[in-house]
Design a protein around this motif. Structure first.
Motif, PDB file in Angstrom:
ATOM      1  N   GLY A 144       0.835  -1.192   0.000  1.00 44.19           N
ATOM      2  CA  GLY A 144       0.000   0.000   0.000  1.00 44.19           C
ATOM      3  C   GLY A 144       0.869   1.239   0.000  1.00 44.19           C
ATOM      4  N   ARG A 145       0.398   2.290  -0.651  1.00 41.03           N
ATOM      5  CA  ARG A 145       1.209   3.507  -0.751  1.00 41.03           C
ATOM      6  C   ARG A 145       0.337   4.755  -0.620  1.00 41.03           C
ATOM      7  N   ILE A 146       0.949   5.815  -0.172  1.00 40.71           N
ATOM      8  CA  ILE A 146       0.367   7.153  -0.212  1.00 40.71           C
ATOM      9  C   ILE A 146       1.402   8.054  -0.875  1.00 40.71           C
ATOM     10  N   TYR A 147       0.969   8.754  -1.917  1.00 37.58           N
ATOM     11  CA  TYR A 147       1.853   9.675  -2.627  1.00 37.58           C
ATOM     12  C   TYR A 147       1.300  11.093  -2.521  1.00 37.58           C
ATOM     13  N   LYS A 148       2.133  12.065  -2.889  1.00 34.68           N
ATOM     14  CA  LYS A 148       1.631  13.417  -3.088  1.00 34.68           C
ATOM     15  C   LYS A 148       2.226  13.969  -4.379  1.00 34.68           C
ATOM     16  N   ILE A 149       1.419  14.766  -5.057  1.00 30.10           N
ATOM     17  CA  ILE A 149       1.821  15.379  -6.323  1.00 30.10           C
ATOM     18  C   ILE A 149       2.018  16.865  -6.075  1.00 30.10           C
ATOM     19  N   VAL A 150       3.190  17.376  -6.480  1.00 28.73           N
ATOM     20  CA  VAL A 150       3.531  18.782  -6.231  1.00 28.73           C
ATOM     21  C   VAL A 150       4.172  19.372  -7.478  1.00 28.73           C
ATOM     22  N   PRO A 151       4.113  20.697  -7.629  1.00 30.44           N
ATOM     23  CA  PRO A 151       4.845  21.336  -8.735  1.00 30.44           C
ATOM     24  C   PRO A 151       6.344  21.244  -8.492  1.00 30.44           C
ATOM     25  N   LYS A 152       7.106  21.075  -9.548  1.00 27.38           N
ATOM     26  CA  LYS A 152       8.562  21.045  -9.417  1.00 27.38           C
ATOM     27  C   LYS A 152       9.088  22.427  -9.047  1.00 27.38           C
ATOM     28  N   ASN A 153      10.131  22.420  -8.270  1.00 30.24           N
ATOM     29  CA  ASN A 153      10.848  23.657  -7.925  1.00 30.24           C
ATOM     30  C   ASN A 153       9.933  24.719  -7.315  1.00 30.24           C
ATOM     31  N   LYS A 154       8.964  24.266  -6.557  1.00 30.90           N
ATOM     32  CA  LYS A 154       8.064  25.207  -5.886  1.00 30.90           C
ATOM     33  C   LYS A 154       7.939  24.775  -4.438  1.00 30.90           C
ATOM     34  N   LEU A 155       8.349  25.623  -3.546  1.00 36.02           N
ATOM     35  CA  LEU A 155       8.387  25.277  -2.136  1.00 36.02           C
ATOM     36  C   LEU A 155       7.002  25.409  -1.515  1.00 36.02           C
ATOM     37  N   ALA A 156       6.551  24.354  -0.896  1.00 35.64           N
ATOM     38  CA  ALA A 156       5.259  24.380  -0.213  1.00 35.64           C
ATOM     39  C   ALA A 156       5.458  24.900   1.201  1.00 35.64           C
ATOM     40  N   SER A 157       4.589  25.809   1.605  1.00 31.73           N
ATOM     41  CA  SER A 157       4.674  26.340   2.965  1.00 31.73           C
ATOM     42  C   SER A 157       4.027  25.375   3.941  1.00 31.73           C
ATOM     43  N   VAL A 158       4.660  25.202   5.070  1.00 30.71           N
ATOM     44  CA  VAL A 158       4.144  24.311   6.102  1.00 30.71           C
ATOM     45  C   VAL A 158       3.296  25.129   7.066  1.00 30.71           C
ATOM     46  N   VAL A 159       2.033  24.785   7.175  1.00 28.35           N
ATOM     47  CA  VAL A 159       1.100  25.525   8.030  1.00 28.35           C
ATOM     48  C   VAL A 159       1.074  24.881   9.409  1.00 28.35           C
ATOM     49  N   LYS A 160       1.249  25.690  10.420  1.00 29.29           N
ATOM     50  CA  LYS A 160       1.162  25.217  11.799  1.00 29.29           C
ATOM     51  C   LYS A 160      -0.134  25.731  12.416  1.00 29.29           C
ATOM     52  N   PHE A 161      -0.853  24.833  13.056  1.00 30.11           N
ATOM     53  CA  PHE A 161      -2.097  25.208  13.717  1.00 30.11           C
ATOM     54  C   PHE A 161      -1.847  25.358  15.212  1.00 30.11           C
ATOM     55  N   SER A 162      -2.174  26.521  15.736  1.00 25.20           N
ATOM     56  CA  SER A 162      -2.024  26.747  17.164  1.00 25.20           C
ATOM     57  C   SER A 162      -3.410  26.743  17.802  1.00 25.20           C
ATOM     58  N   ASN A 163      -3.433  26.883  19.107  1.00 23.43           N
ATOM     59  CA  ASN A 163      -4.706  26.977  19.821  1.00 23.43           C
ATOM     60  C   ASN A 163      -5.082  28.424  20.122  1.00 23.43           C
ATOM     61  N   ASP A 164      -4.378  29.352  19.473  1.00 25.39           N
ATOM     62  CA  ASP A 164      -4.680  30.762  19.662  1.00 25.39           C
ATOM     63  C   ASP A 164      -5.890  31.130  18.807  1.00 25.39           C
ATOM     64  N   PRO A 165      -7.002  31.568  19.413  1.00 27.77           N
ATOM     65  CA  PRO A 165      -8.231  31.858  18.663  1.00 27.77           C
ATOM     66  C   PRO A 165      -8.011  32.876  17.545  1.00 27.77           C
ATOM     67  N   LYS A 166      -7.267  33.928  17.815  1.00 29.35           N
ATOM     68  CA  LYS A 166      -7.052  34.962  16.804  1.00 29.35           C
ATOM     69  C   LYS A 166      -6.279  34.405  15.617  1.00 29.35           C
TER      70      LYS A 166
END
Length: 761
Positions: A407-429
């Motif tokens: 079994g596998r899980i892959y992801k498809i992304v554009p070449k030479n394009k950096l994806a931003s990593v989103v961090k979720f906090s518990n801050d309501p704002k």
């Protein structure tokens, strides 16, 4: 403890060995290619090299065996971890023996070193029988394990108290025809494919409501919360309107604007020959190079909302086709109510593999903007109920039965394009700010966290966000968060009903069922009347739907709104359907009330109303279904298991799937023809009571059951006797000998019948 570690290590080594021993390949110029006479297991890294993906994109590995085995669905938590559903027990061999073993799992996959590849596996639940869907919600998880839908509280990544949400979540149909998806949509309800139910947890109580029947495997939403799905032979189907409307009149079979064919073309372009499809023996199924011509296992659709691919990919729909080892890209457009689409290319696909075991079954948006692909990586993808002798031979000759541990899980992304990593906090704002993120999956998660966390402290920030119409998507999510927190105010909704941008008015109209009450209904009635006065035709169907929710507080006022609508838009089919959806058991009364206002019988409102009244009167003549079930208990059970999901409980068929059995001359007429259809299937258009049913009104093919080892001649005789005496059918029973005679006559037959063949008999 030391013994336990040795045992665990041994199990891991055994799993790796079992998969690795099947990785037989031919080495040519130091490149791995599959044996064309066989279909060996290819290591994941090498399998990526066998994929042809659109220029400018690349495929990256996220997880493979033994970290994940036979995945069929996944979801992400707010830590970026993947929760995967492992349907290990699916088709253990060509006969499907052993499917009832409790070997399915829900696992948590985590990337601990931050390199984008999962490196840790934690089993959350095991000993499940064919689990099919999950949904993280309200501090717990919904798990679909037929026939039940369970809710587990989560404590430190371990299952806590279990609650039965629905004991009949998937009590009908086989594995290919049971509810799945569990999509947590923008309106805070949870929707499914192959189902007409939706779910929501309010004050620790689970609410179940009727909704439209949708699709077969997989379900997705766009930026405005409209739903998209499909069936195995149809590229893409979807709704023009918000999902919560239009399902309040059980007498209404089809509601305009729901279950609409979004992309008409079903053509596919595999990168390899695909002889191992269920009906590959039939003319027209494969082309001259033995490649599948049209979808036969379309599934797992997703509307791309990641924001990473670029503007050309906004509002694109991707659809998986596991039997042809490919992923289709469709480009969608919107004009007025109507969403339509075209295939992105002719002669090629967004992604296609020459590895026969590449089986993409589900697609998802990721927090990083990537398109995630769930690859079950199995040889057998067709369920036993419908496996033809042709496909059985292909499975055995190409050695597709094993292994079962990949079994596998892959992801498809554009070449030479950096994806931003989103961090979720518990801050309501901070969470409210994420409601305006460019990534729809991030917006959805922020909305869900605010609601699940009951962040009352976020309300001031949400109120500010809902007023800033320069960011419409942020406004929309903020509105639904306030709805989920029971904090949405009448003045806020009224302001949005006056917004210049149509999407904002659409969402305000969509939220009305949640906010109309004994105090506020007066204000909303005035607002609806104002939209009507302003000739806002886009809002007109929504006004009709909303009027149904005003009715309990002011029936006369609601009736006045509806009358005004049909007078102004008598030929608008969407308005007509919306009006009819609120007329359950009052169709005749309403017809009389507009008879003098709109006497022209050719008007759309009168055509739809007449057809609906005719259907209601016809249904009143139906026999008691319990009586037939008592006469033919096995037949009733088999009908529910194999027939009802396409032909409907009332025998009148399901739009885009199957024609009616009720009052069908093919059911009540010649027994031998009926038996032939059920045993060997039917392909192509079929004429019933003067109407020709063909794709897209129905699926192009009905599978036969002659080759199922689990369905006997007695079973077939019972189910046919059941349908020949059900509803308004009044035909004689079918005997076992009559079924046996037909089976003997056509022994060895593989292909489905056509109407022309049957009429020539």
């Amino acid at each position: 403890m030391k013994l336990y570690l040795y045992i665990l290590l041994a199990l891991v080594v055994f799993t790796l060995y079992k998969c690795q021993t099947h990785k037989k390949t031919i080495e040519v110029n130091k490149e791995l290619i599959p044996d064309t006479t066989n279909s060996p297991v290819i290591p994941a890294a090498a399998a990526i090299k066998l994929m042809r993906v659109e220029d400018g994109f690349e495929v990256k590995l996220v997880a493979d065996e033994p970290l994940v085995v036979a995945p069929v669905a996944l979801t992400f938590d707010n830590k970026g971890r993947i929760w995967a559903v492992e349907m290990v027990g699916y088709m253990p061999d060509v006969n499907g023996k052993g499917e009832d073993k409790p070997n399915g799992k829900i696992v948590i996959l985590e990337d601990k070193n931050g390199d984008g590849v999962m490196d840790d596996r934690k089993v959350f639940l095991d000993s499940l029988v064919l689990p099919r869907a999950i949904c993280l919600v309200d501090g717990g998880i919904l798990v679909a394990e037929s026939p039940n839908l369970w809710f587990y509280e989560i404590k430190n990544d371990q299952p806590g108290r279990r609650t039965l949400v629905d004991g009949k979540y998937a009590d009908e149909g086989n594995v290919e025809h049971q509810p799945n998806g569990l999509l947590r949509a923008m309106d805070n309800w949870i929707y499914n494919a192959k189902s007409s139910k939706r779910y929501r947890r309010i004050d620790d109580k689970w609410i179940i409501e009727d909704t439209h029947f949708r699709g077969q495997w997989g379900i997705s939403q766009d930026n405005y919360g409209r739903l998209y799905y499909n069936d195995n032979s149809t590229n893409l189907v979807g709704d023009y309107f918000s999902p919560g409307f239009g399902a309040t009149n059980n007498n209404q079979r089809n509601v305009e604007g729901y279950s609409e064919r979004i992309v008409k073309s079903n053509r596919v372009y595999p990168a390899r020959s695909t002889p191992g499809v269920n009906r590959g023996y039939m003319p027209g199924v494969l082309d001259d190079s033995l490649r599948l011509k049209n979808f036969t296992a379309a599934c797992g659709p997703v509307i791309y909302r990641g924001g990473l691919f670029g503007p050309d990919y906004d509002f694109n729909a991707f659809v998986a086709e596991p039997t042809a080892n490919l992923i289709k890209r469709n480009i969608l457009t919107e004009k007025g109510y109507v969403v339509s689409g075209e295939q992105a290319y002719s002669g090629k696909e967004f992604l296609a593999s020459i590895d026969e075991r590449f089986r993409p079954v589900s697609l998802y948006n990721g927090f990083d903007g990537a398109l995630y692909v769930v690859d079950m990586y199995r040889g057998i993808i067709q369920h036993k109920t419908y496996v033809t002798p042709y496909l059985r031979d292909k499975i055995l000759s190409r050695k597709l039965t094993e292994p079962l541990s990949c079994g596998r899980i892959y992801k498809i992304v554009p070449k030479n394009k950096l994806a931003s990593v989103v961090k979720f906090s518990n801050d309501p704002k901070a969470l409210v700010e994420l409601l305006g993120n460019n990534n729809g999956q991030v917006r959805d998660m922020a909305q869900q966290m605010l609601i699940d966390g009951k962040y009352k402290a976020a309300i001031p920030f949400l109120r500010a966000a809902i007023q800033d119409t320069s960011q419409p998507l942020k406004v929309i999510h903020a509105m639904w968060v306030l709805e989920g927190l029971s904090a949405l105010q009448t003045n806020e909704v009224l302001a949005l009903l006056k917004a210049e941008q149509w999407p904002l008015r659409m969402q305000a109209l969509s939220v009305l069922p949640s906010v109309i009450n004994g105090t506020s209904f007066r204000y909303y009635m005035d607002a609806l009347a104002q939209l009507l006065h302003q000739n806002d035709e886009l809002a007109a169907p929504y006004i009709a739907y909303a009027a149904n929710y005003i009715k309990p507080f002011n029936a006369d006022g609601a009736q006045s709104v509806v009358i005004s609508l049909v007078k102004k838009y008598p030929n608008n089919p969407y308005v007509s359907s919306a009006v009819l959806s609120g007329l359950a058991h009052r169709e005749d009364v309403f017809a009389n009330s507009i008879a003098y206002l709109l006497p022209d019988t050719n008007l759309n409102i009168n055509k739809q109303l007449t057809a609906l009244i005719t259907r209601v009167r016809s249904a009143q003549k139906n026999r008691d279904p319990l009586l037939q079930a008592k006469l033919y208990p096995k037949g009733a059970a088999l009908f529910a298991f194999s027939c009802q999901t396409c032909h409907a409980a009332d025998g009148n068929g399901v739009n885009a799937l199957a024609p009616p059995l009720n009052k069908s001359e093919w059911v009540t007429g010649n027994k031998e023809k009926l038996i032939s259809i059920v045993l060997y299937g039917l392909t192509g258009p079929v004429k019933i009571n003067g109407h020709v049913y063909e794709s897209p009104e129905i699926s192009g093919d009905m599978p036969g059951i002659a080759h199922s080892e689990e369905i006997s001649d007695d079973d077939v005789a019972q189910v046919l006797s059941f349908i020949r005496g059900s509803w308004q059918n009044n035909a004689g029973k079918v005997s076992i000998d009559e079924v046996s005679k037909v089976r003997k006559r056509y022994k060895g037959r593989e292909k489905a019948f056509t109407i022309e063949e049957l009429e020539a008999k």
